[in-house]
Design an enzyme around this catalytic site. Sequence first.
Site, PDB file in Angstrom:
ATOM      1  N   ASP A 236       0.894  -1.156   0.228  1.00 47.34           N
ATOM      2  CA  ASP A 236      -0.074  -0.066  -0.036  1.00 47.34           C
ATOM      3  C   ASP A 236       0.904   1.296   0.021  1.00 47.34           C
ATOM      4  OD1 ASP A 236      -2.116   1.690   0.031  1.00 47.34           O
ATOM      5  OD2 ASP A 236      -3.188   0.844   1.612  1.00 47.34           O
TER       6      ASP A 236
HETATM    7  C1  BGC Z   1      -5.071   3.204   0.184  1.00 46.96           C
HETATM    8  C2  BGC Z   1      -5.100   2.534  -0.932  1.00 46.96           C
HETATM    9  C3  BGC Z   1      -4.631   3.305  -2.348  1.00 46.96           C
HETATM   10  C4  BGC Z   1      -3.237   3.965  -2.137  1.00 46.96           C
HETATM   11  C5  BGC Z   1      -3.110   4.497  -3.465  1.00 46.96           C
HETATM   12  C6  BGC Z   1      -3.850   4.375  -0.121  1.00 46.96           C
HETATM   13  O1  BGC Z   1      -3.934   5.235   0.920  1.00 46.96           O
HETATM   14  O2  BGC Z   1      -5.136   2.550   1.507  1.00 46.96           O
HETATM   15  O3  BGC Z   1      -6.129   1.585  -0.995  1.00 46.96           O
HETATM   16  O4  BGC Z   1      -5.122   2.191  -3.408  1.00 46.96           O
HETATM   17  O5  BGC Z   1      -3.443   4.768  -1.341  1.00 46.96           O
HETATM   18  O6  BGC Z   1      -4.098   5.554  -3.519  1.00 46.96           O
END
Ligand code: BGC
Length: 810
Positions: A236
């Site tokens: 993530d």
């Molecule tokens: C989120 C993810 C997301 C990623 C990219 C993170 O803060 O938890 O679900 O895909 O950011 O935007």
Amino acid sequence: MKKSKTTAEIKTLISELTLEEKAGQTSGQNFWETKPIERKSIPSFMLTDGPHGLRKQVSSADHLGISQSVPATCFPLACLTACSFDTALMQRLGEALGEECLQENVTVLLGPGANIKRSPLCGRNFEYISEDPLLTGEMATALINGVQSKNVGTSMKHYALNNQERARLTCDSQTDERALREIYLAGFETAVKKAQPWTMMCSYNKYDGTYVSENKKLLTDILRDEWGFEGAVVTDWGACNDRVEGLKAGQDLEMPSSGGVNDICIVNAVKNGTLDETVLDTATERMLNIALTSTERPSDFQYNVEEHNSLARDMATQSAVLLKNDGILPIDKNASVALIGCFAKTPRYQGSGSSRINPTSISNAYDELLLQGVNFSYCDGYSLTTDKPDRALIDEAVDLSRGKDIVFLYIGLPDIYESEGFDRSHIRLPDSHIALIDEISIINPNIVVVLHGGSAIEMPWLSEVKGLLNMMLAGQAGGAASVDLLLGNKNPCGKLAETFPHKLADNPAYKHFGGTKSVEYRESIYVGYRYYETADKPVLFPFGFGLSYTSFEYSNLRLSSNNISDSDNLTVYVTVKNTGSVAGKEIVQAYVRAPKSSIFRADKELKAFGTVTLEPQESKELALQLDKRSFAYYNVNISDWHVESGNYEILVGASVKDIRLTASAYVQSTQPEVSVPDYRGSAPAYYNLKNEVLNISKEAFEAVYGKKVVTPQPTRKGTHTVNSTISEVQDTLIGRILSKTIASSAAKMFSNDPEAMKTMKPMIDAMIPDMPLRALAMMSGGMLNITKAEGLVDLINSNVFKGLGKLIKK
Ligand code: BGC
């Protein structure tokens, strides 16, 4: 996955890359793209959110939905599409998403979100599918298959145990092995085995004391060795803690990047022998597999915007859940209508954070009612900027409702109530919305509430309304879809994918949710309806519940056999008849009840479901499949799934509470000798849940957890690390200055955008205190890298010269 080189060719290619090039392949070149290697014609590729539409940012990038993205269809969110229980529909959604990725040259869509809804408080429940792992797994599988049929990848997220937003970057999820397997991993497992997502996104949090991004048990032992995952593990955004440990544990791609610092760590680790180069080669191979799909996609694809909008509308109509209908719906088109509530003009159709889509269009109920020739008058009823009741707006709404045949109240949870980055603190509607119901119902009993919001809410006002249509967060075409359902152009057929409890305290995670350092999942397997059914706790609306404008009769339940071995499959046949006067679609659910045993089991578990569309008076037979896993529990004594011999009840119904037909089958275990865990002495609470609030003692939890619970302590002054949070470093002057600086730069970020200020600022404000210093590097837009963050930590720990040295280092 169609790629331009064979595995042997890719291996040869890797042997021709330098160590630096290989390390470079395992982190982003920027926020959304990997690095190309031009001399070897290796392209970079783009990964972007997800999950119910595309959030491809063009100029400035962020992972929180702050900067604008290209227009894309905002399909209904997972909280709603899950209610369709329709895997074919979900697959169509996946195909459409895949097409939008093709047009925008996106290689991997960051979704679906498959975390289990442990508590209705989780701020991000709107992106997740269900409280039930079977439904989660099947719907996620269908979506992944749809997207990947276009030779576009997915990233199933957030693997795993990211069940709250509070302190998601640092919190340790403490779950017993059985709950882990049966509840929290099962949906991921199904999708990995059935659909092979190209990537899995590992979550921010810790599991059992170790960051998931470097947790070998989750990333390799279970994911690859047990389930056979063939793709790449992506962090993530900002979830990487120790890059080399992460790589060893099975993390392939760090996103977005450490600005090169971690690539150097990898190179050094290989050179000094602490990292085996083959580990890097394997990660590189997984990345190249994806990078080399790019030439196998059309370069000039254009999706049909109108068709996708129609699909979004269709999905919303086929997923919305009619929760109450005292004969008031569908309405007569000639009825006089009072339409009340800002959401009728400015619908709440999506959630805040990284999944925020810039829609290609937005429909609303107001315009759609006009279009469909309904005679109505409108007023706002409440303000979108405060949840305090406004006397003048309420009086206006009461006046408007007087003498009308029907009142449509468009209400629900405003943006600031639920978002990525923080959790809800209660599950009520805003007072201003409830006041409308209370006051209008005095002068007009014919109220239909059209509800918006991403998760369950309490409804002490339910008896004051005659109709309740739950649109949840219905995407860009949700407004039009709601009108189709209210007028009866379409027949509602969705059913709840999560229980609506009477009150928050009824939720089994009530006493153990939202911790900042750790969370004990004391309820173990008793999540959602598994708890309510076993504890006999009345709920507002049960799992799997939803009404229709027609009625269905269930008959002829039969099993392919009444006596099977656990290695056999069992088919459940049931006939469903539409006994009403309009066509309709019914969702049929098959639950299994295990025989009494020394191991505690939930009273009912969903093991199969299907949908059937029927004309009036038409009947059809449905066949649902059960297999070993339908009867099994996870046995910690053998670290495997196990079925006990005995009579299992097969309960077929229209919801978990509305069981229409029952049959039973004797299932013979192929492992009768296996010892079955027995906690009746050490943890009797799990066998008797009938308390007002679920209360499992630490001792009982530890018996099931199999070890002592470790409660992490906040870091102390002078011992801070990059993993200390902003709130922890408040004990130093530099920490306090840092916190103020971040808060004021967050405010500046939104100063020219009142809309973002309203929705995004509260998210950032809520996230700041729980943010580890490590995450500052990613949030700083390039001003800070991990080395500089370490420099800050040194300063905070009063190591001034060391700290300054790192801060000024190039
Ligand atoms: C989120 C993810 C997301 C990623 C990219 C993170 O803060 O938890 O679900 O895909 O950011 O935007």
